[in-house]
Design a protein around this motif. Structure first.
Motif, PDB file in Angstrom:
ATOM      1  N   VAL A   1       0.882  -1.368   0.156  1.00 40.05           N
ATOM      2  CA  VAL A   1      -0.102  -0.101   0.130  1.00 40.05           C
ATOM      3  C   VAL A   1       0.942   1.189   0.103  1.00 40.05           C
ATOM      4  O   VAL A   1       0.569   2.275  -0.709  1.00 40.05           O
ATOM      5  CB  VAL A   1      -0.823   0.007   1.293  1.00 40.05           C
ATOM      6  N   THR A   2       1.768   1.161   0.811  1.00 42.62           N
ATOM      7  CA  THR A   2       2.592   2.366   1.087  1.00 42.62           C
ATOM      8  C   THR A   2       3.464   2.581  -0.444  1.00 42.62           C
ATOM      9  O   THR A   2       3.689   3.935  -0.610  1.00 42.62           O
ATOM     10  CB  THR A   2       3.802   2.286   1.902  1.00 42.62           C
ATOM     11  N   ALA A   3       3.787   1.786  -1.028  1.00 43.97           N
ATOM     12  CA  ALA A   3       4.748   2.005  -2.216  1.00 43.97           C
ATOM     13  C   ALA A   3       3.663   2.365  -3.400  1.00 43.97           C
ATOM     14  O   ALA A   3       4.162   3.496  -4.151  1.00 43.97           O
ATOM     15  CB  ALA A   3       5.194   0.622  -2.623  1.00 43.97           C
ATOM     16  N   LYS A   4       2.674   2.130  -3.401  1.00 43.74           N
ATOM     17  CA  LYS A   4       1.508   2.732  -4.284  1.00 43.74           C
ATOM     18  C   LYS A   4       1.031   4.143  -4.051  1.00 43.74           C
ATOM     19  O   LYS A   4       0.774   4.754  -4.763  1.00 43.74           O
ATOM     20  CB  LYS A   4       0.347   1.732  -4.310  1.00 43.74           C
ATOM     21  N   ILE A   5       1.126   4.498  -2.736  1.00 43.41           N
ATOM     22  CA  ILE A   5       0.563   5.871  -2.399  1.00 43.41           C
ATOM     23  C   ILE A   5       1.740   6.888  -2.994  1.00 43.41           C
ATOM     24  O   ILE A   5       1.400   7.838  -3.449  1.00 43.41           O
ATOM     25  CB  ILE A   5       0.625   5.680  -0.819  1.00 43.41           C
ATOM     26  N   VAL A   6       3.162   6.416  -2.903  1.00 48.04           N
ATOM     27  CA  VAL A   6       4.083   6.906  -3.268  1.00 48.04           C
ATOM     28  C   VAL A   6       4.153   7.305  -4.839  1.00 48.04           C
ATOM     29  O   VAL A   6       4.192   8.487  -5.335  1.00 48.04           O
ATOM     30  CB  VAL A   6       5.405   6.504  -3.093  1.00 48.04           C
ATOM     31  N   SER A   7       3.633   6.202  -5.562  1.00 47.15           N
ATOM     32  CA  SER A   7       3.776   6.027  -6.931  1.00 47.15           C
ATOM     33  C   SER A   7       2.616   6.930  -7.559  1.00 47.15           C
ATOM     34  O   SER A   7       2.597   7.599  -8.589  1.00 47.15           O
ATOM     35  CB  SER A   7       3.549   4.783  -7.770  1.00 47.15           C
ATOM     36  N   GLN A   8       1.403   6.915  -6.795  1.00 48.29           N
ATOM     37  CA  GLN A   8       0.092   7.624  -7.138  1.00 48.29           C
ATOM     38  C   GLN A   8       0.315   9.286  -7.122  1.00 48.29           C
ATOM     39  O   GLN A   8      -0.351   9.976  -7.706  1.00 48.29           O
ATOM     40  CB  GLN A   8      -1.224   7.227  -6.665  1.00 48.29           C
ATOM     41  N   LEU A   9       1.325   9.597  -6.169  1.00 50.66           N
ATOM     42  CA  LEU A   9       1.317  10.941  -5.891  1.00 50.66           C
ATOM     43  C   LEU A   9       2.550  11.630  -6.385  1.00 50.66           C
ATOM     44  O   LEU A   9       3.210  12.613  -6.182  1.00 50.66           O
ATOM     45  CB  LEU A   9       1.317  11.279  -4.493  1.00 50.66           C
ATOM     46  N   THR A  10       3.400  10.780  -7.250  1.00 52.20           N
ATOM     47  CA  THR A  10       4.679  11.192  -7.662  1.00 52.20           C
ATOM     48  C   THR A  10       4.510  12.095  -8.777  1.00 52.20           C
ATOM     49  O   THR A  10       3.682  11.764  -9.565  1.00 52.20           O
ATOM     50  CB  THR A  10       5.494  10.101  -8.164  1.00 52.20           C
ATOM     51  N   GLY A  11       5.086  13.422  -8.810  1.00 50.95           N
ATOM     52  CA  GLY A  11       5.102  14.514  -9.814  1.00 50.95           C
ATOM     53  C   GLY A  11       3.766  15.196  -9.657  1.00 50.95           C
ATOM     54  O   GLY A  11       3.244  15.594  -8.295  1.00 50.95           O
ATOM     55  N   ASP A  12       3.185  15.922 -10.546  1.00 51.11           N
ATOM     56  CA  ASP A  12       2.215  16.956 -10.483  1.00 51.11           C
ATOM     57  C   ASP A  12       1.005  16.073 -10.795  1.00 51.11           C
ATOM     58  O   ASP A  12       0.432  15.812 -11.781  1.00 51.11           O
ATOM     59  CB  ASP A  12       2.215  18.081 -11.549  1.00 51.11           C
ATOM     60  N   SER A  13       0.339  15.752  -9.717  1.00 45.37           N
ATOM     61  CA  SER A  13      -0.858  14.826  -9.619  1.00 45.37           C
ATOM     62  C   SER A  13      -2.388  15.803  -9.645  1.00 45.37           C
ATOM     63  O   SER A  13      -2.262  17.013  -9.408  1.00 45.37           O
ATOM     64  CB  SER A  13      -0.979  14.330  -8.203  1.00 45.37           C
ATOM     65  N   ASP A  14      -3.249  15.262 -10.524  1.00 45.87           N
ATOM     66  CA  ASP A  14      -4.234  15.897 -10.800  1.00 45.87           C
ATOM     67  C   ASP A  14      -5.164  15.392  -9.636  1.00 45.87           C
ATOM     68  O   ASP A  14      -5.588  14.346  -9.729  1.00 45.87           O
ATOM     69  CB  ASP A  14      -4.871  15.448 -11.996  1.00 45.87           C
ATOM     70  N   PHE A  15      -5.681  16.108  -8.542  1.00 39.05           N
ATOM     71  CA  PHE A  15      -6.451  15.798  -7.570  1.00 39.05           C
ATOM     72  C   PHE A  15      -7.946  15.786  -7.971  1.00 39.05           C
ATOM     73  O   PHE A  15      -8.739  15.556  -6.980  1.00 39.05           O
ATOM     74  CB  PHE A  15      -6.024  16.610  -6.237  1.00 39.05           C
ATOM     75  N   SER A  16      -8.316  16.107  -9.083  1.00 45.48           N
ATOM     76  CA  SER A  16      -9.717  15.985  -9.532  1.00 45.48           C
ATOM     77  C   SER A  16      -9.997  14.564 -10.038  1.00 45.48           C
ATOM     78  O   SER A  16     -11.022  14.243 -10.639  1.00 45.48           O
ATOM     79  CB  SER A  16     -10.079  16.970 -10.614  1.00 45.48           C
ATOM     80  N   SER A  17      -8.969  13.557 -10.094  1.00 45.66           N
ATOM     81  CA  SER A  17      -9.083  12.336 -10.703  1.00 45.66           C
ATOM     82  C   SER A  17      -8.920  11.204  -9.784  1.00 45.66           C
ATOM     83  O   SER A  17      -8.235  11.347  -8.656  1.00 45.66           O
ATOM     84  CB  SER A  17      -7.775  12.091 -11.786  1.00 45.66           C
ATOM     85  N   PRO A  18      -9.690  10.202  -9.859  1.00 46.71           N
ATOM     86  CA  PRO A  18      -9.672   9.227  -8.752  1.00 46.71           C
ATOM     87  C   PRO A  18      -8.239   8.355  -8.760  1.00 46.71           C
ATOM     88  O   PRO A  18      -8.102   7.957  -7.509  1.00 46.71           O
ATOM     89  CB  PRO A  18     -10.602   7.895  -9.328  1.00 46.71           C
ATOM     90  N   GLU A  19      -7.459   8.264  -9.834  1.00 44.37           N
ATOM     91  CA  GLU A  19      -6.204   7.816  -9.820  1.00 44.37           C
ATOM     92  C   GLU A  19      -5.175   8.310  -8.639  1.00 44.37           C
ATOM     93  O   GLU A  19      -4.305   7.895  -8.291  1.00 44.37           O
ATOM     94  CB  GLU A  19      -5.562   7.890 -11.171  1.00 44.37           C
ATOM     95  N   ALA A  20      -5.304   9.773  -8.517  1.00 42.99           N
ATOM     96  CA  ALA A  20      -4.564  10.556  -7.343  1.00 42.99           C
ATOM     97  C   ALA A  20      -5.351  10.483  -6.136  1.00 42.99           C
ATOM     98  O   ALA A  20      -4.404  10.106  -4.991  1.00 42.99           O
ATOM     99  CB  ALA A  20      -4.332  11.972  -8.014  1.00 42.99           C
TER     100      ALA A  20
END
Length: 492
Positions: free
Chosen positions: A440-459
């Motif tokens: 879970v922690t590794a995917k939290i990092v990968s999903q928020l790496t870079g400029d994330s669009d917080f209007s999308s479910p992927e972020a």
């Protein structure tokens, strides 16, 4: 004024206030400190704190509020059409970088101060100017983005000026007010003690407020995620396959593969850490002499001070290739179980090494807390030292040892860097410890790496993952404390 310079100025004002307050108090008592209500130093502390504490409070509030105000002001200059073409948070990231780049260009002489405020995209290649000062943007600079960045920069400059002036004015006014009240009859000690008590209460409240803020941020963003993605698919989905291009439509965001990888790697780590840590604790507390213990225990606890990124590199460069040489197709056993350097067993072994001091140190303290009288009574009845440890010491210390193991499990569940470098990035449900998995922690990092669009479910899924992990670790910690408190023997 830079923040460091401002803090130095506040410190100087506080020192001057302390000296003047003490001197004024003594002067009001004709130099005889016995005529003062409080010791002379209390009058100095009162003058220093009266000017310093309100100024620091205003500085902290201003530093938190100013970025929010500037963000809202800059967003109001972005047209709705531009905001629809690209996510607002990505645009605002470029606005902030552009504003910083303009300030850097002015500081390096590439732009005049007035020119930075009047740049236009029609007459100037803004991207080239920023490239010359080492600032890269994620997209083309449009008129709205440049205008918002100029407004952001102008607001930051004026805000810094007003902040410095207001903070210094409050510090000087507070010090002057305290000096005006300073006389022989003034109860400076009572005032200082009440002020210090308020500061201590505020400091103690920071941890509570921070925890509340973290939980609320997780809750709000998790609720937003579940408005876009079905909760049942998240909690019971068996596939983890995000697709940022689909804005949720083509993404499969199942929690179970990540949760399985987290628990599986943590289980392997505990299989390594618990026996070694417990045996080390038994040796150090029951068999080792004072000289050996004084050397071995600090050396063992050094493992807890090694950064986790170092453990991750150790897993990637040493442990993974070593295991592949044994369990790979061309390895010593020739079994072809392990196809790559990254696997559950790689991360589990290294994480177990990292957890050894957590188990051993806590268990050592708990075993040492067992009264010596119980050992002496067992030995007096004819039991051997090993029988005394097995049948008397360990049962008495068992609740505490279980609590130590559960706390180590919580530490393992929250680990990130070892997993990223040692276990891989594949989310899968598999019992094979030689396969690459992720947590879970590794995917939290990968999903928020870079400029994330917080209007999308992927972020936003990162917050749902974080909330799930928070609940799991909180439950383990509460259960560990419950075990320790409920079953701990109280010895006289």
């Amino acid at each position: 004024m830079p923040i460091l310079t401002l803090l130095i100025a506040l410190a100087v004002i506080a020192v001057v206030g302390f000296v003047l307050g003490r001197r004024r108090a003594l002067a009001s008592a004709s130099g005889d400190s016995r005529k003062l209500h409080s010791l002379p130093s209390y009058y100095g502390y009162n003058a220093a704190l009266t000017g310093l504490v309100p100024a620091l409070l205003v500085l902290a509030v201003w530093s938190v509020a100013q970025p929010m105000v500037l963000e809202n002001r800059a967003q109001s200059l972005i047209t709705q059409e531009v905001a629809d073409d690209g996510a607002m948070n990505l645009i605002m990231a470029d606005v902030r970088r552009l504003a910083d780049g303009l300030s850097t260009a002015v500081a390096q002489g590439a732009l005049a101060p007035g020119e930075a405020a009047t740049l236009t995209t029609d007459s100037t290649d803004v991207r080239a100017i920023l490239a010359d000062v080492g600032v890269a943007l994620g997209s083309d600079v449009g008129p709205d983005t440049l205008q918002a960045a100029q407004a952001y920069r102008a607001g930051a400059l004026s805000g810094a000026l007003w902040k410095s002036a207001l903070v210094l004015l409050i510090a000087i006014a507070g010090t002057a007010f305290a000096l005006m009240k300073t006389n022989a009859a003034f109860r400076a000690r009572n005032t200082v003690e009440r002020g210090v008590m308020a500061v201590l209460i505020a400091a103690a409240s920071i941890a509570i407020l921070t925890t509340i803020g973290i939980v609320l941020s997780l809750i709000f963003n998790t609720v937003e995620f579940f408005k876009m993605y079905p909760a049942a698919d998240f909690f019971f989905g068996t596939v983890w396959q995000p697709s940022f291009s689909g804005r949720g439509g083509a993404s499969e965001l199942g929690l179970l593969p990540l949760l399985w990888g987290t628990l599986y790697i943590s289980f392997v780590a505990l299989l390594v850490a618990v026996p070694i840590g417990l045996f080390a604790a038994i040796y150090l507390s029951e068999y080792a002499g004072p000289r050996v213990r004084a050397f071995a225990k600090p050396l063992l606890e050094v493992l807890a001070g090694i950064p986790t990124i170092v453990y991750g590199l150790f897993a990637l460069l040493i442990v993974g290739p070593m295991l592949k040489d044994v369990f790979g197709a061309d390895g010593a056993l020739g079994v072809a179980w392990m196809t790559g350097d990254r696997a559950v067993i790689t991360a589990g072994l290294v994480m177990g090494i990292m957890l050894i001091p957590f188990v051993s140190s806590l268990s050592d303290d708990i075993i040492n807390a067992v009264p010596q009288a119980m050992r002496d009574g067992s030995l007096g009845l004819g039991a051997t030292p090993s029988e005394t440890i097995r049948q008397v010491v360990l049962p008495a210390a068992l609740p505490g040892i279980v609590g130590a193991i559960l706390l180590a499990a919580s530490r393992a569940i929250g680990e990130t860097m070892i997993v990223v470098l040692g276990a891989g990035a594949a989310g899968r449900l598999d019992l094979n410890p030689f396969e690459a998995m992720t947590t879970v922690t590794a995917k939290i990092v990968s999903q928020l790496t870079g400029d994330s669009d917080f209007s999308s479910p992927e972020a936003l899924v990162a917050f749902a993952l974080g909330m799930s992990l928070f609940v799991i670790t909180l439950g383990l910690n509460v259960f560990a404390l419950y075990i320790v408190r409920k079953y701990r023997e109280q010895y006289e």
